[in-house]
Scaffold this motif. Structure first.
Motif, PDB file in Angstrom:
ATOM      1  N   PRO A 180      -9.148 -40.037  48.838  1.00  0.00           N
ATOM      2  CA  PRO A 180      -8.888 -41.416  48.406  1.00  0.00           C
ATOM      3  C   PRO A 180      -7.473 -41.621  47.879  1.00  0.00           C
ATOM      4  CG  PRO A 180     -10.120 -40.244  46.712  1.00  0.00           C
ATOM      5  CD  PRO A 180     -10.031 -39.317  47.895  1.00  0.00           C
ATOM      6  N   THR A 181      -6.960 -42.827  48.061  1.00  0.00           N
ATOM      7  CA  THR A 181      -5.692 -43.197  47.431  1.00  0.00           C
ATOM      8  C   THR A 181      -5.939 -44.112  46.237  1.00  0.00           C
ATOM      9  OG1 THR A 181      -5.449 -45.039  48.996  1.00  0.00           O
ATOM     10  CG2 THR A 181      -4.322 -42.956  49.541  1.00  0.00           C
ATOM     11  N   ASN A 182      -7.186 -44.495  46.013  1.00  0.00           N
ATOM     12  CA  ASN A 182      -7.555 -45.280  44.835  1.00  0.00           C
ATOM     13  C   ASN A 182      -7.779 -44.310  43.667  1.00  0.00           C
ATOM     14  OD1 ASN A 182      -9.127 -46.660  42.817  1.00  0.00           O
ATOM     15  ND2 ASN A 182      -9.607 -48.231  44.332  1.00  0.00           N
ATOM     16  N   SER A 183      -6.977 -44.462  42.630  1.00  0.00           N
ATOM     17  CA  SER A 183      -7.002 -43.508  41.508  1.00  0.00           C
ATOM     18  C   SER A 183      -8.265 -43.588  40.672  1.00  0.00           C
ATOM     19  CB  SER A 183      -5.788 -43.753  40.602  1.00  0.00           C
ATOM     20  OG  SER A 183      -5.843 -45.047  40.023  1.00  0.00           O
ATOM     21  N   THR A 184      -9.061 -44.658  40.838  1.00  0.00           N
ATOM     22  CA  THR A 184     -10.280 -44.800  40.033  1.00  0.00           C
ATOM     23  C   THR A 184     -11.485 -44.090  40.656  1.00  0.00           C
ATOM     24  OG1 THR A 184     -11.040 -46.857  41.086  1.00  0.00           O
ATOM     25  CG2 THR A 184      -9.459 -47.068  39.261  1.00  0.00           C
ATOM     26  N   VAL A 185     -11.318 -43.582  41.871  1.00  0.00           N
ATOM     27  CA  VAL A 185     -12.424 -42.896  42.547  1.00  0.00           C
ATOM     28  C   VAL A 185     -12.693 -41.552  41.878  1.00  0.00           C
ATOM     29  CG1 VAL A 185     -13.156 -41.792  44.701  1.00  0.00           C
ATOM     30  CG2 VAL A 185     -12.002 -44.022  44.764  1.00  0.00           C
ATOM     31  N   GLN A 186     -13.946 -41.293  41.585  1.00  0.00           N
ATOM     32  CA  GLN A 186     -14.365 -40.029  40.988  1.00  0.00           C
ATOM     33  C   GLN A 186     -15.215 -39.259  41.988  1.00  0.00           C
ATOM     34  OE1 GLN A 186     -13.505 -38.986  37.731  1.00  0.00           O
ATOM     35  NE2 GLN A 186     -12.116 -40.746  37.898  1.00  0.00           N
ATOM     36  N   LEU A 187     -14.726 -38.097  42.404  1.00  0.00           N
ATOM     37  CA  LEU A 187     -15.445 -37.307  43.397  1.00  0.00           C
ATOM     38  C   LEU A 187     -16.123 -36.101  42.759  1.00  0.00           C
ATOM     39  CD1 LEU A 187     -12.816 -37.188  46.306  1.00  0.00           C
ATOM     40  CD2 LEU A 187     -14.632 -38.874  45.923  1.00  0.00           C
ATOM     41  N   THR A 188     -17.249 -35.712  43.300  1.00  0.00           N
ATOM     42  CA  THR A 188     -17.891 -34.478  42.873  1.00  0.00           C
ATOM     43  C   THR A 188     -17.078 -33.302  43.391  1.00  0.00           C
ATOM     44  OG1 THR A 188     -19.267 -34.434  44.854  1.00  0.00           O
ATOM     45  CG2 THR A 188     -20.179 -35.540  42.910  1.00  0.00           C
ATOM     46  N   ASP A 189     -17.267 -32.142  42.809  1.00  0.00           N
ATOM     47  CA  ASP A 189     -16.472 -30.966  43.186  1.00  0.00           C
ATOM     48  C   ASP A 189     -16.617 -30.617  44.666  1.00  0.00           C
ATOM     49  OD1 ASP A 189     -15.587 -30.762  40.609  1.00  0.00           O
ATOM     50  OD2 ASP A 189     -16.943 -29.126  40.045  1.00  0.00           O
ATOM     51  N   ASP A 190     -17.821 -30.742  45.179  1.00  0.00           N
ATOM     52  CA  ASP A 190     -18.024 -30.373  46.586  1.00  0.00           C
ATOM     53  C   ASP A 190     -17.348 -31.345  47.540  1.00  0.00           C
ATOM     54  OD1 ASP A 190     -19.945 -32.272  45.737  1.00  0.00           O
ATOM     55  OD2 ASP A 190     -21.207 -31.838  47.469  1.00  0.00           O
ATOM     56  N   VAL A 191     -17.312 -32.638  47.196  1.00  0.00           N
ATOM     57  CA  VAL A 191     -16.642 -33.624  48.045  1.00  0.00           C
ATOM     58  C   VAL A 191     -15.117 -33.501  47.904  1.00  0.00           C
ATOM     59  CG1 VAL A 191     -16.299 -36.097  48.487  1.00  0.00           C
ATOM     60  CG2 VAL A 191     -18.580 -35.222  47.969  1.00  0.00           C
ATOM     61  N   ALA A 192     -14.651 -33.184  46.713  1.00  0.00           N
ATOM     62  CA  ALA A 192     -13.209 -33.072  46.456  1.00  0.00           C
ATOM     63  C   ALA A 192     -12.590 -31.825  47.074  1.00  0.00           C
ATOM     64  CB  ALA A 192     -12.951 -33.077  44.952  1.00  0.00           C
ATOM     65  N   LEU A 193     -13.424 -30.847  47.428  1.00  0.00           N
ATOM     66  CA  LEU A 193     -12.931 -29.572  47.940  1.00  0.00           C
ATOM     67  C   LEU A 193     -11.980 -29.764  49.121  1.00  0.00           C
ATOM     68  CD1 LEU A 193     -13.236 -26.461  47.628  1.00  0.00           C
ATOM     69  CD2 LEU A 193     -15.035 -26.605  49.371  1.00  0.00           C
ATOM     70  N   ASN A 194     -10.822 -29.098  49.029  1.00  0.00           N
ATOM     71  CA  ASN A 194      -9.803 -29.101  50.093  1.00  0.00           C
ATOM     72  C   ASN A 194      -9.140 -30.457  50.326  1.00  0.00           C
ATOM     73  OD1 ASN A 194     -10.408 -26.389  50.533  1.00  0.00           O
ATOM     74  ND2 ASN A 194     -11.876 -26.837  52.163  1.00  0.00           N
ATOM     75  N   LYS A 195      -9.269 -31.369  49.381  1.00  0.00           N
ATOM     76  CA  LYS A 195      -8.632 -32.676  49.522  1.00  0.00           C
ATOM     77  C   LYS A 195      -7.443 -32.818  48.566  1.00  0.00           C
ATOM     78  CE  LYS A 195     -12.589 -35.477  51.035  1.00  0.00           C
ATOM     79  NZ  LYS A 195     -13.583 -34.417  51.181  1.00  0.00           N
ATOM     80  N   THR A 196      -6.500 -33.667  48.934  1.00  0.00           N
ATOM     81  CA  THR A 196      -5.406 -34.028  48.041  1.00  0.00           C
ATOM     82  C   THR A 196      -5.973 -35.045  47.051  1.00  0.00           C
ATOM     83  OG1 THR A 196      -3.809 -33.682  49.813  1.00  0.00           O
ATOM     84  CG2 THR A 196      -3.045 -34.914  47.907  1.00  0.00           C
ATOM     85  N   TYR A 197      -6.406 -34.545  45.904  1.00  0.00           N
ATOM     86  CA  TYR A 197      -7.174 -35.358  44.960  1.00  0.00           C
ATOM     87  C   TYR A 197      -6.875 -34.890  43.543  1.00  0.00           C
ATOM     88  CZ  TYR A 197     -11.277 -36.948  42.316  1.00  0.00           C
ATOM     89  OH  TYR A 197     -12.093 -37.505  41.376  1.00  0.00           O
ATOM     90  N   GLY A 198      -7.012 -35.791  42.577  1.00  0.00           N
ATOM     91  CA  GLY A 198      -6.820 -35.424  41.172  1.00  0.00           C
ATOM     92  C   GLY A 198      -5.375 -35.066  40.876  1.00  0.00           C
ATOM     93  N   GLU A 199      -5.162 -33.940  40.202  1.00  0.00           N
ATOM     94  CA  GLU A 199      -3.820 -33.535  39.804  1.00  0.00           C
ATOM     95  C   GLU A 199      -2.920 -33.261  41.000  1.00  0.00           C
ATOM     96  OE1 GLU A 199      -2.211 -33.441  36.795  1.00  0.00           O
ATOM     97  OE2 GLU A 199      -3.995 -34.618  36.301  1.00  0.00           O
ATOM     98  N   VAL A 200      -3.507 -32.732  42.068  1.00  0.00           N
ATOM     99  CA  VAL A 200      -2.714 -32.475  43.282  1.00  0.00           C
ATOM    100  C   VAL A 200      -2.139 -33.783  43.821  1.00  0.00           C
ATOM    101  CG1 VAL A 200      -2.767 -31.618  45.653  1.00  0.00           C
ATOM    102  CG2 VAL A 200      -4.068 -30.441  43.875  1.00  0.00           C
ATOM    103  N   ALA A 201      -2.970 -34.807  43.886  1.00  0.00           N
ATOM    104  CA  ALA A 201      -2.512 -36.117  44.363  1.00  0.00           C
ATOM    105  C   ALA A 201      -1.501 -36.732  43.396  1.00  0.00           C
ATOM    106  CB  ALA A 201      -3.705 -37.051  44.538  1.00  0.00           C
TER     107      ALA A 201
END
Length: 353
Positions: free
Chosen positions: A304-325
């Motif tokens: 996601p590019t929307n900063s308010t999206v909250q992903l579970t660990d399994d969905v976030a895996l291998n994505k440019t998300y959180g601190e990486v983004a």
């Protein structure tokens, strides 16, 4: 005679009345016809897109979405060369979208019409400053390496230049998706200014890196084979390729440098000649919504590019998300594209000869 006139008058009134109803019915029919929003996009995961992305929008805005699918170059060229194109919104890679900005075929975006743009992550917000379409998904580069085979950790891009890595690494070719990102990485290593020196410092760094490079690659599937055979032990990789590589070489680890990575985006732009700009703005706003980006992170594997999206660990895996983004930096294709032909020639002379 009077009776005849009365009958004629009544008939005339009835005829006028029916004609009026007929006209009104036609007006209603016209007003109820669904507007068509034409979207140019990749022909990938169409069933999921139709169910999760297009159908809810069609229902809310009483419209019909029509798809024009194809590769990035095909779709861009078709739009750029046809002033009568019916396309309203086009999905493009960040690099190709920049060509459209230069060619002035896209609408300059009024972000006050896209309320969800206020929630974009920092790198995507930076991209909006150019005045064109927003990014709806993001990926980035990092380093994959065989820690056990190497015997030491790699944490930063600067580690690639270590003498212990002679003949052990692979980097993306300049013509691949992350080739320009590799130019930025090399530029950072030498502390250059890629815009003002046109990549000179980056090429100095690449010449120093050459002894460490086994080969450059164009497809992530090539990397999977090289890791599996032991031909390489380190590679600069787009995070979307992690599953492919790890399925062939499960011992390989991925790291995103803490100092920051470089992002690559898919963007949405509005055809300057669109007759449905109001509906196009609504669609872009929907594509950036928390609701939709939460869903597509799972169903389409889109970061996601929307900063308010909250992903579970399994969905976030291998994505440019959180601190990486949040730590991702952008590549300025307004700088890259005019220089690319010269860069390709010099790259090939230095690294591929």
């Amino acid at each position: 005679m009077k009776k005849t006139l009365a009958i004629c008058f009544a008939t005339l009134i009835t005829t006028i009345s029916l004609a009026g109803c007929g006209s009104k019915a036609e007006d209603n029919k016209t007003s109820e016809e669904k507007r068509k929003l034409v979207i140019s996009t990749w022909g990938l995961s169409e069933d999921v897109l139709k169910e999760d992305v297009y159908k809810p929008f069609e229902e809310k805005f009483n419209c019909e979405i029509v798809l024009e699918v194809g590769t990035t170059p095909e779709r861009y060229t078709k739009l750029a060369t046809d002033p009568n194109s019916k396309v309203d919104v086009i999905d493009l890679s960040q690099a190709k979208a920049a060509e459209g900005y230069e060619a002035d075929i896209f609408e300059k975006i009024d972000y006050s019409k896209i309320p969800n743009s206020k929630d974009l992550i920092p790198a995507a917000t930076e991209l909006t400053k150019f005045g064109y379409g927003p990014a709806y998904t993001i990926n980035s580069i990092g380093i994959m390496y065989d820690k056990e085979a190497l015997g030491f950790e790699i944490t930063e891009f600067a580690d690639l230049w270590k003498p212990e890595l002679v003949g052990k690494i692979s980097i993306p070719d300049i013509t691949s998706t992350f080739g320009p990102a590799m130019m930025y990485v090399a530029n950072d290593y030498k502390g250059g200014d890629i815009a003002s020196d046109e990549g000179e410092k980056a090429f100095e760094a690449l010449e120093e890196l050459k002894p460490n490079i086994v080969k450059t690659y164009s497809k992530s599937s090539d990397l999977a084979n090289m890791f599996a055979s032991g031909e390489i032990q380190v590679a600069v990789v787009g995070d979307f390729a992690i599953p492919t590589i790890q399925s062939a070489a499960p011992q390989v680890t991925y790291v995103s440098p803490v100092s920051g990575t470089y992002a690559n985006f898919n963007t949405m732009d509005i055809n300057k000649n669109s007759k449905n700009k109001d509906l196009a703005y609504e669609f872009i706003n929907w594509r950036l919504s928390n609701e939709l980006q939460t869903k597509t992170a799972s169903s389409l594997n889109e970061a996601p590019t929307n900063s308010t999206v909250q992903l579970t660990d399994d969905v976030a895996l291998n994505k440019t998300y959180g601190e990486v983004a949040n730590n991702a930096k952008i590549i300025d294709y307004n700088v890259v594209n005019p220089l690319l032909t010269k860069w390709v020639d010099k790259w090939n002379r230095i690294l591929n000869s």
